[in-house]
Design a protein around this motif. Structure first.
Motif, PDB file in Angstrom:
ATOM      1  N   THR A 198      -0.620   6.157  15.419  1.00 54.48           N
ATOM      2  CA  THR A 198       0.212   5.049  15.881  1.00 54.48           C
ATOM      3  C   THR A 198       0.382   4.012  14.775  1.00 54.48           C
ATOM      4  OG1 THR A 198      -1.700   3.820  16.687  1.00 54.48           O
ATOM      5  CG2 THR A 198      -0.639   5.373  18.216  1.00 54.48           C
ATOM      6  N   ALA A 199       1.284   3.084  15.004  1.00 55.21           N
ATOM      7  CA  ALA A 199       1.524   2.031  14.023  1.00 55.21           C
ATOM      8  C   ALA A 199       0.249   1.231  13.784  1.00 55.21           C
ATOM      9  CB  ALA A 199       2.642   1.105  14.514  1.00 55.21           C
ATOM     10  N   GLU A 200      -0.521   1.010  14.825  1.00 54.13           N
ATOM     11  CA  GLU A 200      -1.766   0.251  14.693  1.00 54.13           C
ATOM     12  C   GLU A 200      -2.790   1.005  13.846  1.00 54.13           C
ATOM     13  OE1 GLU A 200      -5.101  -1.991  17.504  1.00 54.13           O
ATOM     14  OE2 GLU A 200      -3.417  -0.911  18.408  1.00 54.13           O
ATOM     15  N   VAL A 201      -2.919   2.309  14.093  1.00 51.81           N
ATOM     16  CA  VAL A 201      -3.882   3.125  13.344  1.00 51.81           C
ATOM     17  C   VAL A 201      -3.486   3.223  11.873  1.00 51.81           C
ATOM     18  CG1 VAL A 201      -4.794   5.469  13.039  1.00 51.81           C
ATOM     19  CG2 VAL A 201      -4.618   4.488  15.334  1.00 51.81           C
ATOM     20  N   VAL A 202      -2.220   3.520  11.625  1.00 49.40           N
ATOM     21  CA  VAL A 202      -1.744   3.687  10.249  1.00 49.40           C
ATOM     22  C   VAL A 202      -1.818   2.378   9.479  1.00 49.40           C
ATOM     23  CG1 VAL A 202       0.273   4.220   8.831  1.00 49.40           C
ATOM     24  CG2 VAL A 202      -0.260   5.646  10.811  1.00 49.40           C
ATOM     25  N   SER A 203      -1.410   1.282  10.111  1.00 51.86           N
ATOM     26  CA  SER A 203      -1.435  -0.004   9.412  1.00 51.86           C
ATOM     27  C   SER A 203      -2.863  -0.418   9.085  1.00 51.86           C
ATOM     28  CB  SER A 203      -0.747  -1.077  10.258  1.00 51.86           C
ATOM     29  OG  SER A 203      -1.422  -1.286  11.489  1.00 51.86           O
ATOM     30  N   GLY A 204      -3.794  -0.166  10.011  1.00 51.73           N
ATOM     31  CA  GLY A 204      -5.195  -0.490   9.758  1.00 51.73           C
ATOM     32  C   GLY A 204      -5.757   0.324   8.602  1.00 51.73           C
ATOM     33  N   ALA A 205      -5.371   1.590   8.532  1.00 46.43           N
ATOM     34  CA  ALA A 205      -5.846   2.457   7.463  1.00 46.43           C
ATOM     35  C   ALA A 205      -5.316   2.002   6.102  1.00 46.43           C
ATOM     36  CB  ALA A 205      -5.414   3.893   7.738  1.00 46.43           C
ATOM     37  N   LEU A 223      -4.325  -1.060   5.250  1.00 45.85           N
ATOM     38  CA  LEU A 223      -4.983  -2.317   4.881  1.00 45.85           C
ATOM     39  C   LEU A 223      -6.369  -2.042   4.310  1.00 45.85           C
ATOM     40  CD1 LEU A 223      -4.048  -4.628   7.906  1.00 45.85           C
ATOM     41  CD2 LEU A 223      -3.304  -4.893   5.528  1.00 45.85           C
ATOM     42  N   ASP A 224      -7.059  -1.099   4.898  1.00 49.00           N
ATOM     43  CA  ASP A 224      -8.396  -0.733   4.452  1.00 49.00           C
ATOM     44  C   ASP A 224      -8.385  -0.121   3.053  1.00 49.00           C
ATOM     45  OD1 ASP A 224     -11.285  -0.036   4.866  1.00 49.00           O
ATOM     46  OD2 ASP A 224     -10.479   2.002   4.746  1.00 49.00           O
ATOM     47  N   GLN A 225      -7.342   0.642   2.749  1.00 53.20           N
ATOM     48  CA  GLN A 225      -7.287   1.390   1.488  1.00 53.20           C
ATOM     49  C   GLN A 225      -6.535   0.658   0.373  1.00 53.20           C
ATOM     50  OE1 GLN A 225      -8.609   4.757   0.804  1.00 53.20           O
ATOM     51  NE2 GLN A 225      -9.841   3.971   2.493  1.00 53.20           N
ATOM     52  N   LEU A 226      -5.903  -0.477   0.669  1.00 56.19           N
ATOM     53  CA  LEU A 226      -5.117  -1.173  -0.359  1.00 56.19           C
ATOM     54  C   LEU A 226      -5.913  -1.523  -1.611  1.00 56.19           C
ATOM     55  CD1 LEU A 226      -2.550  -2.465  -1.406  1.00 56.19           C
ATOM     56  CD2 LEU A 226      -3.101  -4.517  -0.072  1.00 56.19           C
ATOM     57  N   SER A 260      -9.633   6.626   5.338  1.00 51.67           N
ATOM     58  CA  SER A 260      -9.906   5.484   6.204  1.00 51.67           C
ATOM     59  C   SER A 260     -10.289   5.906   7.621  1.00 51.67           C
ATOM     60  CB  SER A 260      -8.682   4.563   6.261  1.00 51.67           C
ATOM     61  OG  SER A 260      -8.923   3.443   7.081  1.00 51.67           O
ATOM     62  N   ILE A 261      -9.581   6.915   8.138  1.00 47.02           N
ATOM     63  CA  ILE A 261      -9.847   7.378   9.499  1.00 47.02           C
ATOM     64  C   ILE A 261     -11.140   8.187   9.558  1.00 47.02           C
ATOM     65  CG2 ILE A 261      -8.964   8.839  11.381  1.00 47.02           C
ATOM     66  CD1 ILE A 261      -6.127   8.111  10.400  1.00 47.02           C
ATOM     67  N   GLY A 262     -11.474   8.830   8.423  1.00 48.69           N
ATOM     68  CA  GLY A 262     -12.700   9.620   8.367  1.00 48.69           C
ATOM     69  C   GLY A 262     -12.516  11.058   8.782  1.00 48.69           C
ATOM     70  N   VAL A 263     -11.353  11.631   8.433  1.00 49.34           N
ATOM     71  CA  VAL A 263     -11.074  13.025   8.768  1.00 49.34           C
ATOM     72  C   VAL A 263     -10.545  13.740   7.528  1.00 49.34           C
ATOM     73  CG1 VAL A 263     -10.547  12.463  11.165  1.00 49.34           C
ATOM     74  CG2 VAL A 263      -8.701  12.527   9.473  1.00 49.34           C
ATOM     75  N   PRO A 264     -10.578  15.082   7.501  1.00 50.14           N
ATOM     76  CA  PRO A 264      -9.970  15.818   6.397  1.00 50.14           C
ATOM     77  C   PRO A 264      -8.450  15.617   6.419  1.00 50.14           C
ATOM     78  CG  PRO A 264     -11.466  17.216   7.652  1.00 50.14           C
ATOM     79  CD  PRO A 264     -11.259  15.981   8.455  1.00 50.14           C
ATOM     80  N   VAL A 265      -7.819  15.741   5.264  1.00 55.78           N
ATOM     81  CA  VAL A 265      -6.369  15.560   5.188  1.00 55.78           C
ATOM     82  C   VAL A 265      -5.648  16.520   6.125  1.00 55.78           C
ATOM     83  CG1 VAL A 265      -4.351  15.711   3.692  1.00 55.78           C
ATOM     84  CG2 VAL A 265      -6.452  14.691   2.828  1.00 55.78           C
ATOM     85  N   GLY A 266      -6.163  17.750   6.230  1.00 56.98           N
ATOM     86  CA  GLY A 266      -5.532  18.745   7.083  1.00 56.98           C
ATOM     87  C   GLY A 266      -5.520  18.359   8.557  1.00 56.98           C
ATOM     88  N   LYS A 267      -6.419  17.483   8.943  1.00 59.19           N
ATOM     89  CA  LYS A 267      -6.508  17.062  10.345  1.00 59.19           C
ATOM     90  C   LYS A 267      -5.370  16.099  10.709  1.00 59.19           C
ATOM     91  CE  LYS A 267      -8.771  16.344  14.305  1.00 59.19           C
ATOM     92  NZ  LYS A 267      -9.000  17.397  15.339  1.00 59.19           N
ATOM     93  N   ALA A 326       0.827  -1.207   0.000  1.00 55.33           N
ATOM     94  CA  ALA A 326       0.000   0.000   0.000  1.00 55.33           C
ATOM     95  C   ALA A 326       0.862   1.258   0.000  1.00 55.33           C
ATOM     96  CB  ALA A 326      -0.927   0.001   1.216  1.00 55.33           C
ATOM     97  N   MET A 327       1.893   1.257   0.820  1.00 63.01           N
ATOM     98  CA  MET A 327       2.811   2.395   0.873  1.00 63.01           C
ATOM     99  C   MET A 327       3.498   2.596  -0.467  1.00 63.01           C
ATOM    100  SD  MET A 327       4.417   4.825   2.340  1.00 63.01           S
ATOM    101  CE  MET A 327       5.961   5.734   2.407  1.00 63.01           C
ATOM    102  N   THR A 328       3.973   1.517  -1.058  1.00 64.51           N
ATOM    103  CA  THR A 328       4.691   1.596  -2.326  1.00 64.51           C
ATOM    104  C   THR A 328       3.776   2.080  -3.450  1.00 64.51           C
ATOM    105  OG1 THR A 328       6.067  -0.262  -1.583  1.00 64.51           O
ATOM    106  CG2 THR A 328       6.196   0.328  -3.901  1.00 64.51           C
ATOM    107  N   LYS A 329       2.535   1.584  -3.480  1.00 68.42           N
ATOM    108  CA  LYS A 329       1.591   2.016  -4.515  1.00 68.42           C
ATOM    109  C   LYS A 329       1.209   3.484  -4.348  1.00 68.42           C
ATOM    110  CE  LYS A 329      -0.514  -2.483  -5.535  1.00 68.42           C
ATOM    111  NZ  LYS A 329       0.146  -2.593  -6.847  1.00 68.42           N
ATOM    112  N   ALA A 330       1.061   3.917  -3.107  1.00 64.83           N
ATOM    113  CA  ALA A 330       0.715   5.318  -2.856  1.00 64.83           C
ATOM    114  C   ALA A 330       1.806   6.241  -3.393  1.00 64.83           C
ATOM    115  CB  ALA A 330       0.507   5.538  -1.363  1.00 64.83           C
TER     116      ALA A 330
END
Length: 230
Positions: free
Chosen positions: A200-207, A209-212, A182-189, A129-133
């Motif tokens: 956190t690593a848990e929040v970012v990794s979950g996001a 996985l959701d967006q892959l 994925s988190i449901g917030v504006p990019v600026g937030k 996901a990181m690489t594709k982004a």
């Protein structure tokens, strides 16, 4: 090549043959010298090419050994190592990314994500996901490698923030959008959340996985660009 112009001044029939013979002798001598020098030059260049190829092979072999060593440290069995090696090669090839950078990201994410309860499959998907982004964002090879390094260091430290956040945000705006969606917030937030240590690593990794799936579709629509065809 320069042109040799020869002027013959012939006073009589007897002198002409002698003059031509002298010119022919000079030209033959010159041709022999040029041929000898040419062979010497070819031999020199051939030798340099062999030395250069040998050095290049040694460098690639050393780099390959280093990459495999990183993956072995990040995995617990031969089976896990084989899968990790297959995954990083596929991810790098499909996205025109540096194999070194992708391996570094995978190896650094593995222990962090394991602590967060993620599986080896999850590690590969988050790396992808990181690489594709980065690819979708149009990051150059150098920018991608730098961003991957910063991202892996950030999650390795437990949270995505500070200088690492700024570097990745600049190189991969598509990653920021994926996290925000994925988190449901504006990019600026996201910057505010990063400052508060909430990414956190848990929040970012979950996001990720959701967006892959969405990132995969977008990357496929782009085709083989940004060096992926190489």
């Amino acid at each position: 090549m320069s042109t040799i112009k020869t002027q013959l001044v012939i006073d009589g029939k007897n002198n002409s043959k002698k003059a031509f013979d002298e010119v022919n002798t000079q030209l033959e001598t010159m041709n022999k010298r040029m041929a000898a020098n040419g062979k010497a030059l070819v031999a020199l260049l051939s030798g340099a090419a062999v030395v250069g190829a040998a050095k290049g092979y040694a460098r690639l072999a050393d780099e390959s050994n280093q990459l495999q060593a990183r993956l072995k440290l990040a995995t617990d069995s031969q089976q896990e190592f084989n899968k990790a090696l297959e995954d990083v090669r596929r991810i790098a090839n499909e996205n025109g990314a540096s194999l070194t950078a992708v391996t570094q990201l995978y190896a650094r994410l593995t222990p962090v994500l394991r602590e967060a309860g993620r599986s080896q499959d999850d590690v590969a998907k988050i790396t992808e996901a990181m690489t594709k982004a980065l690819r979708i964002s149009g990051a150059s090879a150098a920018e991608s490698e730098s961003a991957i390094t910063q991202f892996s260091q950030a999650l390795g430290a437990g949270a995505f923030r500070g200088e690492e956040f700024n570097s990745v945000a600049e190189a991969a705006p598509r990653l920021m959008q994926a996290l925000a969606d994925s988190i449901g917030v504006p990019v600026g937030k996201l910057r505010e959340m990063a400052g508060a240590g909430e990414l956190t690593a848990e929040v970012v990794s979950g996001a990720l996985l959701d967006q892959l799936p969405k990132l995969t579709r977008e990357a496929a629509e782009m085709g083989e660009t940004f060096g992926a065809s190489g």
